[in-house]
Design an enzyme around this catalytic site. Structure first.
Site, PDB file in Angstrom:
ATOM      1  NE  ARG A 104      -3.551   2.120   2.865  1.00  0.00           N
ATOM      2  CZ  ARG A 104      -4.330   2.481   3.671  1.00  0.00           C
ATOM      3  NH1 ARG A 104      -4.567   1.452   5.299  1.00  0.00           N
ATOM      4  NH2 ARG A 104      -5.216   3.549   4.065  1.00  0.00           N
TER       5      ARG A 104
ATOM      6  CG  ASN B  11     -10.812  -1.233   0.157  1.00  0.00           C
ATOM      7  OD1 ASN B  11     -11.668  -1.214  -0.298  1.00  0.00           O
ATOM      8  ND2 ASN B  11     -10.891  -0.625   1.035  1.00  0.00           N
TER       9      ASN B  11
ATOM     10  CB  CYS C 103     -17.549   0.346   1.597  1.00  0.00           C
ATOM     11  SG  CYS C 103     -16.720   1.762   1.836  1.00  0.00           S
TER      12      CYS C 103
ATOM     13  CG  HIS D 209     -14.116   3.853  -1.365  1.00  0.00           C
ATOM     14  ND1 HIS D 209     -12.763   3.334  -1.216  1.00  0.00           N
ATOM     15  CD2 HIS D 209     -14.578   3.439  -0.624  1.00  0.00           C
ATOM     16  CE1 HIS D 209     -12.810   2.626  -0.206  1.00  0.00           C
ATOM     17  NE2 HIS D 209     -13.520   2.952   0.302  1.00  0.00           N
TER      18      HIS D 209
ATOM     19  CE1 TYR E  38     -10.759   6.191   0.122  1.00  0.00           C
ATOM     20  CE2 TYR E  38     -13.336   6.160   1.213  1.00  0.00           C
ATOM     21  CZ  TYR E  38     -11.730   6.056   0.723  1.00  0.00           C
ATOM     22  OH  TYR E  38     -11.509   4.744   2.947  1.00  0.00           O
TER      23      TYR E  38
HETATM   24  C1  G6P Z   1     -12.073   3.719   5.399  1.00  0.00           C
HETATM   25  C2  G6P Z   1     -12.431   2.982   3.373  1.00  0.00           C
HETATM   26  C3  G6P Z   1     -11.961   1.883   3.796  1.00  0.00           C
HETATM   27  C4  G6P Z   1     -10.413   1.416   3.758  1.00  0.00           C
HETATM   28  C5  G6P Z   1     -10.114   2.396   5.266  1.00  0.00           C
HETATM   29  C6  G6P Z   1      -8.359   3.109   5.401  1.00  0.00           C
HETATM   30  O1  G6P Z   1     -12.864   3.273   6.135  1.00  0.00           O
HETATM   31  O2  G6P Z   1     -14.237   2.901   4.225  1.00  0.00           O
HETATM   32  O3  G6P Z   1     -12.285   1.173   2.707  1.00  0.00           O
HETATM   33  O4  G6P Z   1      -9.716   0.357   4.049  1.00  0.00           O
HETATM   34  O5  G6P Z   1     -10.982   3.242   5.504  1.00  0.00           O
HETATM   35  O6  G6P Z   1      -8.546   3.543   7.098  1.00  0.00           O
HETATM   36  P1  G6P Z   1      -7.267   3.283   6.881  1.00  0.00           P
HETATM   37  O7  G6P Z   1      -6.721   3.009   8.558  1.00  0.00           O
HETATM   38  O8  G6P Z   1      -6.657   1.501   7.149  1.00  0.00           O
HETATM   39  O9  G6P Z   1      -5.984   4.565   6.117  1.00  0.00           O
END
Ligand code: G6P
Length: 438
Positions: free
Chosen positions: A96, A150, A172, A202, A257
């Site tokens: 990531r 995701n 989600c 998103h 988003y």
């Molecule tokens: C939101 C999104 C998720 C994503 C997450 C990331 O909740 O809906 O799809 O994975 O944020 O959160 P993080 O704490 O990993 O940045």
């Protein structure tokens, strides 16, 4: 006596697992789970043991008889499962971080699920989910697959197009997060607010808002656009405010988003600033995770620690557990999920995945048709849907030209030349997790 429910969570060593366990504990009366299998890969074994230990203590503390199994053997876990939830990350947070950093060099948004990062997360994830489905066809053909991995929209699209598995739902926390945020702004309990959601994962809009059953969209937009209100966001997305006139003209509520599309330059500047200071979101999350796992190790901890709320996935367990509960109990309540469109949104192909309010029955989600999206939102949603389809095809075929096509048609990528440069660098950076590209 009826047999208890068997749940299998793939990616069980995730730091989010205590959320899920808390949700199952809260609903035990209506959702009598007898077995919870947490599955991970060898690289995740240490985390699986730590988080699994906490899960066991949480269940014991609650005085419930759910048996928790920890395993690296996915096939053993899947046998006769009723619900399979997926929450894995191919290449872990290191991958990531690359998705977020590499595009920045080319002046492009670097994000977990949007732009080039979203494409590459899909390329890494889709072959794995299709493998899991092959195992499910053999070992638990009646189970529901509830995917949290995701990019959840693209993954659902790929399952619908490239497998024969029908019992799939993409999930989600964005819609539930929006609902909770709006209720908080209005100072009311969340169950007094209803939102007509439609769009893609998103990329979902609140098309209308109701308060106590009465249409409240215009009043809410007045409030949202007043000076001192937050525009609504989540932990992982900076709260840049919408232009009031834009929201009034749109007459819909964008999700957090959407900032990557309607505020691309400003979001890029924020990302650059973060990358040079505290790090990209993945890098921040790596530190958060380290602290979380230290907490989870503490043998005296038997509840979900509040520090988990620093992650973007707030309400994740509510979304997942409410969905499983409604299927199991045939509740016929309304929840926004990713499912096959089947004509619910006119301008999206029938066989594609959409994220939309559905009636949740024992036979799965039944989307509530909206006719069509407002004209100002339609083009972007269609463009993202085309991107998801081409990206899913690239993930399955491993074809370079198809991947380049996906990258180029993404609205966050400015040209075919930039697309090619990013694609080449990312294919090299991620090659260990992209066997289909040879
Ligand atoms: C939101 C999104 C998720 C994503 C997450 C990331 O909740 O809906 O799809 O994975 O944020 O959160 P993080 O704490 O990993 O940045």
């Amino acid at each position: 006596m009826t047999k208890g429910i068997k749940i299998v969570t793939i990616g069980g060593g995730s730091s989010y697992t205590p959320e899920l366990v808390e949700g199952f504990i809260k609903r035990y009366e209506s959702l009598p789970i007898s077995e919870l299998w947490l599955v991970d890969i060898p690289e995740g074994e240490e985390k699986l043991n730590i988080v699994g230990g906490l899960a066991k203590r949480m269940i014991q503390e609650a005085g419930l008889s759910i048996k928790v199994h920890l395993t690296l053997d996915r096939r053993k876990a899947l046998k006769d499962a009723d619900f399979v939830t997926t929450q894995f990350r191919v290449g872990l947070l290191e991958a990531r971080a690359k998705d977020e950093r590499i595009p920045l060099k080319y002046g492009v948004i670097g994000q977990e699920t949007n732009g080039p990062g979203g494409l590459f997360k899909g390329l890494r994830t889709i072959p794995v989910i299709l493998e899991i489905i092959k195992d499910m066809e053999e070992l638990c053909p009646d189970a529901w697959l509830i995917n949290f991995t995701n990019p959840a929209g693209m993954v659902t699209e790929a399952v619908l197009r490239y497998s024969n598995w029908k019992k799939v739902i993409g999930l989600c926390n964005v819609p539930v997060g929006m609902k909770m945020g709006i209720a908080e702004q209005l100072g009311v309990e969340a169950d007094r607010v209803h939102i007509d959601f439609a769009g893609l994962n998103h990329m979902i809009y609140g098309l209308d808002i109701y308060l106590d059953g009465e249409l409240f969209t215009d009043q809410y937009i007045d409030k949202l656009t007043s000076e001192d209100e937050s525009s609504g966001t989540m932990q992982n997305i900076v709260d840049l405010k919408w232009q009031p006139e834009f929201i009034k003209a749109l007459r819909a509520i964008p999700c957090p988003y959407h900032r990557y599309y309607y505020k691309t330059e400003e979001m890029f500047a924020e990302e650059m600033k973060a990358a040079e200071t505290e790090g990209t979101r993945a890098e921040v999350v790596q530190k958060l995770e380290k602290d979380l796992f230290e907490l989870y190790k503490d043998e005296s901890l038997a509840i979900k620690p509040p520090q988990l709320e620093k992650r973007g996935g707030a309400y994740y367990s509510d979304a997942a557990c409410n969905l499983i509960d409604s299927i199991y109990n045939d509740r016929k309540d309304i929840q926004p999920v990713n499912t096959i469109n089947n004509g619910a949104i006119d301008s999206i192909p029938n066989e594609s995945a959409v994220e939309i309010n559905c009636v949740i029955t024992k036979d799965g989600p039944k989307p509530i048709a909206i006719g069509d999206l407002p004209v100002a939102t339609r083009g972007l949603v269609q463009q993202i849907k085309s991107f998801e389809r081409v990206a899913a095809e690239a993930a399955v075929t491993g074809d370079y030209e198809t991947a380049l096509l996906a990258m180029t048609i993404n609205p966050l990528v400015p040209s075919d030349t930039v697309a090619k440069a990013i694609l080449d660098e990312m294919l090299e950076a991620h090659k260990a997790h992209l066997p289909q590209f040879g």
